[in-house]
Write an enzyme that holds these catalytic residues in place. Structure first.
Site, PDB file in Angstrom:
ATOM      1  N   GLY A  44       0.838  -1.190   0.000  1.00  0.00           N
ATOM      2  CA  GLY A  44       0.000   0.000   0.000  1.00  0.00           C
ATOM      3  C   GLY A  44       0.871   1.237   0.000  1.00  0.00           C
ATOM      4  O   GLY A  44       2.032   1.184   0.421  1.00  0.00           O
ATOM      5  N   GLN A  78       3.268   9.932   1.046  1.00  0.00           N
ATOM      6  CA  GLN A  78       4.575   9.285   0.946  1.00  0.00           C
ATOM      7  C   GLN A  78       5.331   9.661  -0.324  1.00  0.00           C
ATOM      8  O   GLN A  78       6.531   9.427  -0.415  1.00  0.00           O
ATOM      9  CB  GLN A  78       4.416   7.765   1.047  1.00  0.00           C
ATOM     10  CG  GLN A  78       3.957   7.327   2.441  1.00  0.00           C
ATOM     11  CD  GLN A  78       3.771   5.829   2.512  1.00  0.00           C
ATOM     12  OE1 GLN A  78       2.746   5.303   2.113  1.00  0.00           O
ATOM     13  NE2 GLN A  78       4.794   5.135   2.998  1.00  0.00           N
ATOM     14  N   CYS A  83       6.983  -0.279   6.791  1.00  0.00           N
ATOM     15  CA  CYS A  83       6.496   0.922   6.125  1.00  0.00           C
ATOM     16  C   CYS A  83       7.569   1.372   5.150  1.00  0.00           C
ATOM     17  O   CYS A  83       8.744   1.427   5.510  1.00  0.00           O
ATOM     18  CB  CYS A  83       6.230   2.010   7.160  1.00  0.00           C
ATOM     19  SG  CYS A  83       5.679   3.563   6.420  1.00  0.00           S
ATOM     20  N   LEU A  84       7.172   1.706   3.938  1.00  0.00           N
ATOM     21  CA  LEU A  84       8.153   2.136   2.945  1.00  0.00           C
ATOM     22  C   LEU A  84       8.827   3.440   3.365  1.00  0.00           C
ATOM     23  O   LEU A  84       9.902   3.765   2.868  1.00  0.00           O
ATOM     24  CB  LEU A  84       7.492   2.294   1.570  1.00  0.00           C
ATOM     25  CG  LEU A  84       6.940   0.983   0.969  1.00  0.00           C
ATOM     26  CD1 LEU A  84       6.178   1.273  -0.321  1.00  0.00           C
ATOM     27  CD2 LEU A  84       8.050  -0.026   0.720  1.00  0.00           C
ATOM     28  N   HIS A 122      -3.186   1.452   8.536  1.00  0.00           N
ATOM     29  CA  HIS A 122      -1.854   2.026   8.324  1.00  0.00           C
ATOM     30  C   HIS A 122      -1.929   3.200   7.333  1.00  0.00           C
ATOM     31  O   HIS A 122      -1.346   4.263   7.564  1.00  0.00           O
ATOM     32  CB  HIS A 122      -0.945   0.903   7.803  1.00  0.00           C
ATOM     33  CG  HIS A 122       0.475   1.292   7.539  1.00  0.00           C
ATOM     34  ND1 HIS A 122       1.527   0.747   8.241  1.00  0.00           N
ATOM     35  CD2 HIS A 122       1.018   2.142   6.641  1.00  0.00           C
ATOM     36  CE1 HIS A 122       2.665   1.270   7.780  1.00  0.00           C
ATOM     37  NE2 HIS A 122       2.380   2.117   6.801  1.00  0.00           N
ATOM     38  N   GLU A 123      -2.659   3.005   6.226  1.00  0.00           N
ATOM     39  CA  GLU A 123      -2.739   4.063   5.206  1.00  0.00           C
ATOM     40  C   GLU A 123      -3.562   5.253   5.706  1.00  0.00           C
ATOM     41  O   GLU A 123      -3.231   6.399   5.415  1.00  0.00           O
ATOM     42  CB  GLU A 123      -3.328   3.520   3.897  1.00  0.00           C
ATOM     43  CG  GLU A 123      -2.539   2.366   3.268  1.00  0.00           C
ATOM     44  CD  GLU A 123      -1.047   2.614   3.127  1.00  0.00           C
ATOM     45  OE1 GLU A 123      -0.640   3.771   2.903  1.00  0.00           O
ATOM     46  OE2 GLU A 123      -0.273   1.644   3.244  1.00  0.00           O
ATOM     47  N   HIS A 175      -1.310   7.369   7.665  1.00  0.00           N
ATOM     48  CA  HIS A 175      -0.464   8.230   6.816  1.00  0.00           C
ATOM     49  C   HIS A 175      -1.215   9.496   6.416  1.00  0.00           C
ATOM     50  O   HIS A 175      -0.670  10.595   6.471  1.00  0.00           O
ATOM     51  CB  HIS A 175      -0.057   7.493   5.535  1.00  0.00           C
ATOM     52  CG  HIS A 175       1.181   6.665   5.686  1.00  0.00           C
ATOM     53  ND1 HIS A 175       2.386   7.191   6.100  1.00  0.00           N
ATOM     54  CD2 HIS A 175       1.417   5.351   5.443  1.00  0.00           C
ATOM     55  CE1 HIS A 175       3.294   6.227   6.118  1.00  0.00           C
ATOM     56  NE2 HIS A 175       2.741   5.098   5.736  1.00  0.00           N
TER      57      HIS A 175
HETATM   58 ZN    ZN Z   1       3.593   3.280   5.655  1.00  0.00          ZN
END
Ligand code: ZN
Length: 164
Positions: free
Chosen positions: A46, A51, A89-90, A131-132, A135
């Site tokens: 995702g 991000q 997480c990226l 999680h998203e 963000h």
């Molecule tokens: Zn993340």
């Protein structure tokens, strides 16, 4: 293909709250394509617009049924049952952080055609959606982690940065 640089911890854009969008009247195709290309390239499950430095409430994911893009997600319900699991997480490359979250959620969001859709999710999908949404609200895993877990993750990231 447009693969964007993924913003990482310390970039102020990750702490900002993204603005709602209007998919029925605003073309988000390019943003969605950029998010998808960047997510698959990473690779990740995702990716939220913050991000890649875009403060719009849009995120993409591909957990079970192929690519989906949603806007303006709202949490309608979260189960009382909580489960702790490790999340990556990226934006926090190479570390995993133990996070306790509700195991099931109901979310309302807008799809890219402007339709309001309801999503009931559990397991990995429920965790990813939460999680998203975090963000889009300017929250990272470290804001959710216990104090000890946050310290451990930061120490690990610093060691990686120093090549240790
Ligand atoms: Zn993340």
């Amino acid at each position: 293909m447009a693969i964007h640089h993924i913003r990482t911890l310390g970039d102020p854009v990750l702490k900002e709250v993204a603005a709602p969008v209007d998919p029925a009247n605003e073309s988000l195709d390019e943003l969605v394509k950029n998010l998808a290309d960047t997510m698959y390239n990473a690779p990740g499950l995702g990716l939220a617009a913050n991000q890649i430095g875009v403060l719009k409430q849009v995120f993409v994911f591909d957990v079970e049924d192929g690519l989906r893009a949603l806007a303006n997600p709202k949490m309608l319900w979260q189960s009382e049952e909580i489960e702790e699991d490790e999340e990556g997480c990226l934006s926090l490359p190479e570390v995993r952080v133990a996070i306790a979250r509700p195991t099931r959620v109901k979310v309302e969001a807008t799809d890219m055609a402007g339709n309001v859709v309801a999503i009931e999710a559990e397991g990995l999908l429920a965790r990813m959606i939460q999680h998203e949404i975090d963000h889009l609200n300017g929250r990272l895993l470290l804001d959710r982690a216990s104090r000890a877990e946050r310290k451990r993750a930061i120490r690990e990231m610093n060691q990686l940065r120093l090549g240790g």
